[in-house]
Structures are given as structure tokens and as C-alpha cells.
Enzyme design. Sequence first.
Site, mmCIF file in Angstrom:
data_model
loop_
_atom_site.group_PDB
_atom_site.id
_atom_site.type_symbol
_atom_site.label_atom_id
_atom_site.label_comp_id
_atom_site.label_asym_id
_atom_site.label_seq_id
_atom_site.Cartn_x
_atom_site.Cartn_y
_atom_site.Cartn_z
ATOM 1 N N TYR A 140 1.287 -1.026 0.197
ATOM 2 C CA TYR A 140 0.220 0.139 -0.034
ATOM 3 C C TYR A 140 1.500 1.367 -0.074
ATOM 4 O O TYR A 140 0.034 2.350 -0.350
ATOM 5 C CB TYR A 140 -1.292 0.175 1.098
ATOM 6 C CG TYR A 140 -1.856 -0.363 0.933
ATOM 7 C CD1 TYR A 140 -1.959 -2.366 1.079
ATOM 8 C CD2 TYR A 140 -3.919 -0.498 1.528
ATOM 9 C CE1 TYR A 140 -2.838 -3.227 1.225
ATOM 10 C CE2 TYR A 140 -4.761 -0.798 0.703
ATOM 11 C CZ TYR A 140 -4.476 -2.801 0.690
ATOM 12 O OH TYR A 140 -5.454 -3.213 0.611
ATOM 13 N N LYS A 186 4.180 -15.046 3.307
ATOM 14 C CA LYS A 186 4.334 -15.692 1.622
ATOM 15 C C LYS A 186 5.697 -16.116 1.243
ATOM 16 O O LYS A 186 6.968 -16.347 0.870
ATOM 17 C CB LYS A 186 4.270 -15.301 1.005
ATOM 18 C CG LYS A 186 4.014 -15.894 -0.822
ATOM 19 C CD LYS A 186 3.123 -16.973 -0.640
ATOM 20 C CE LYS A 186 3.491 -18.137 -2.581
ATOM 21 N NZ LYS A 186 1.879 -19.283 -2.581
ATOM 22 N N ASP A 246 -11.416 -9.561 4.550
ATOM 23 C CA ASP A 246 -13.141 -9.816 3.821
ATOM 24 C C ASP A 246 -13.484 -11.409 3.279
ATOM 25 O O ASP A 246 -14.293 -11.172 4.280
ATOM 26 C CB ASP A 246 -13.069 -9.477 2.250
ATOM 27 C CG ASP A 246 -13.393 -7.744 2.441
ATOM 28 O OD1 ASP A 246 -12.546 -6.938 3.352
ATOM 29 O OD2 ASP A 246 -13.497 -7.381 1.129
HETATM 30 C C1 IPM Z 1 -10.044 -1.831 3.938
HETATM 31 C C2 IPM Z 1 -10.284 -1.352 2.895
HETATM 32 C C3 IPM Z 1 -9.496 -0.300 2.387
HETATM 33 C C4 IPM Z 1 -8.266 -0.821 2.570
HETATM 34 C C5 IPM Z 1 -9.797 0.750 0.901
HETATM 35 C C6 IPM Z 1 -11.148 1.309 0.627
HETATM 36 C C7 IPM Z 1 -8.342 1.447 0.832
HETATM 37 O O1 IPM Z 1 -10.834 -2.054 1.807
HETATM 38 O O2 IPM Z 1 -10.265 -1.363 5.332
HETATM 39 O O3 IPM Z 1 -10.347 -2.703 4.281
HETATM 40 O O4 IPM Z 1 -7.212 -1.997 1.736
HETATM 41 O O5 IPM Z 1 -7.709 -1.242 3.039
HETATM 42 MG MG MG Z 2 -10.084 -4.304 2.640
#
Ligand code: IPM
Ligand code: MG
Length: 350
Positions: A140, A186, A246
Site C-alpha cells: 500500500y 508467503k 474480507d
Molecule cells: C479496508 C478497505 C481499504 C483497504 C480500501 C478501501 C483502501 O478495503 O479497509 O479493508 O484496502 O485497506
Molecule cells: Mg478491505
Amino acid sequence: MYHIAILKGDGIGPEIVTAAMTVLDKAAKKFDFQLTYHEAAFGGAGYDKYGSPYPDETRQIVENCQAVLLGAVGGPQYDLLPREFRPESGLLAIRKELGLYCNIRSIKYYDFLANQVVWKEGFLNGVDIIIYRELTGGAYFGEKKRENDWAYDTIYYTKTEIERIVRQAFATASNRPRKLLHSIDKANVMESSRLWREVVENVAKDFPQVHVEHLYVDNAAMQLIVNPQQFDVIVTENMFGDILSDEAAALGGSLGMMASASLGGKISLYEPAHGSAPDIAGKDKANPIATILSAAMLLRFSFQEEAAAQAIEQAVTTILTEGYRTADIADDGMKSIGCMQMAQLIADRL
Ligand code: IPM
Ligand code: MG
């Protein structure tokens, strides 16, 4: 007097945050503390108002508060903007600037949501997982570049960055009954993962009571589906944590249920783990529970209002047990309600 910056953001952000504020207000009354909200434009809304997803006007407000409650950012109308103007860039900027390296997301299986999950009955009994996601490093924030015919992102980690999140995860694992920590990497392919694993092994020496397992991320993704009960605390780098959280949310029945706290700096940030759901925005259909549970974490971690935090968590369980459901967790024979009514009912049960 507690000062909270309110960044509603985009899509369903305004409704879920307003819903959470209803619950916070009730908690303040009941547990006798005072809250002051400082609302500011953020994400796409920040771009619309000030031409930046994290405007200076907002930054100043945030820096004068003790905690931040955030809704969600993003929407199709912003998808083609250059990277620095995109709502997501505002989110990354606030996380980075506030030093919020430690993102905590917890997943609990509620048996009364059994019909919401695709697993066989009883399979998820007792699932209770906390994910520690590193939030200010990795792909990121590493160097990235795009030209016409090529592009790259860099996963860069220092030992210090790894160690501070890993320590937090160990500390939490050592306070839980199972005292189990899965570190996910990984390391068979990536140098940054080999460093990660080395640091975990080193920190482990300070927590002999915690049992540590290392898993490759591909295997971890599968294990979460076939045997989720084996997990207790998970620690992992930024992008793996994004993806696995997720996935893990599905175990809890809906992404609409997963709260998150981002800690590590002076000011902490609390936001649901889900996105801005532009398709249902403004329709009073969103599930506010992830945001309400994030607000509970805010009271717990930023203001040590543990009793109020627990009362909110209990009220959420009560309402769900009584059969009230938003559309994402709707089920035959249940009482289908909207976002604001869900919040009102939870506030009433406090
Ligand atoms: C999360 C979201 C964010 C991330 C996005 C919206 C940038 O998916 O908080 O998990 O990837 O961190
Ligand atoms: Mg996310």
C-alpha cells in the site's frame, strides 16, 4: 468531555455513522460521559468540497480530537481520478499520518445467523478470531510506478514495522484462553515474508506461553474455509490482512457485521471493515452493526469506557436474538428493518 472526529465519507457512510452516533449518544447518557462530535469532509466528499480526499480543513479537525469515527469512502464517480485524488488515498493518508499501524478486526460466529453462512450447521460453532493487520506498510505504501506498458508496487517492511504489530498480536494472544497465534506470510516466495517470519520467531521468545504457527497465505485462505475453528489470533501484513479479513467476515455472516479499530498513534480510528456500497446508499438499507461495534471499540480503546462498550455489544446480540435483521442478513420469518431503525432498537436496548 470526549472529542470525536466524525468522517462520514461516501455512499452508505453518512447513514451508518449517523446510526452509530444514535447509539453513542444513548451510551453517553446511560454511562454518564459527554461526547462532542466534530464532523468533517472526507473521501469523495472531501474531494467534492475541497478538492482533496483528506483536506487540510479536515486534518486540523482530526488533529484536535481524541478519536476518529469513519464511515466508508469511494464510489464509481471517483474511479477515474488520478491516484492522489481518489477517496482511498485519503484513507491511506489518514492511516499513515496518524501512525495507525495496528488494525484489529474480529470475527465471531453468531449461531442465530446460521442461515447466512454457507457452511454446514454446527461447523462454525465457537469461531472467534481476531485479525491483526499491519496497516501502514507493505504494497500500500511502498514505491509504486505506472508507465504505459508497465507498472509496479513494492512490498517494503523494516524489522521495526513488523515487530511492533507482531508484539501487539502476541500480547493479545497471551491474554486469550487458547493462547494461539497464527502468523501468515508467503515466506516460500517473498523476502519481506522471510524477514516477517524471522521477526515473529524472535518476538516469540518473549511470549513462551503463546503457541505460534506459521502459515503460507494461500494455505491460510483455504484453512479459513475448511477449518476456521483452528484460529484464535492471526497476524499478517497489510495486503494479506485486507484479503483475509474480507474472507473471514463471511464466517460471521456478513461483511456488514465486522468492526475494526486502527491503533498505534495518539489518535485512533474506528471504521467498519466494509466499503461504501454505493448501490444501496441513501436507501436506509445498510447494516449499521459494523459501525456500531466499531463505536463500541472506540469507547473501549480510546476512552476506557469498558462498561459502555460491553453494553453496546450486548445490545447488538440482543437485537439479533430478537430476530431483527437488515437486508444483508435478512432471513425468512425475521423482522426486516432498515439502518436507522436497527440503530434505534440497539440504542433502546442499552
Ligand atoms: C479496508 C478497505 C481499504 C483497504 C480500501 C478501501 C483502501 O478495503 O479497509 O479493508 O484496502 O485497506
Ligand atoms: Mg478491505
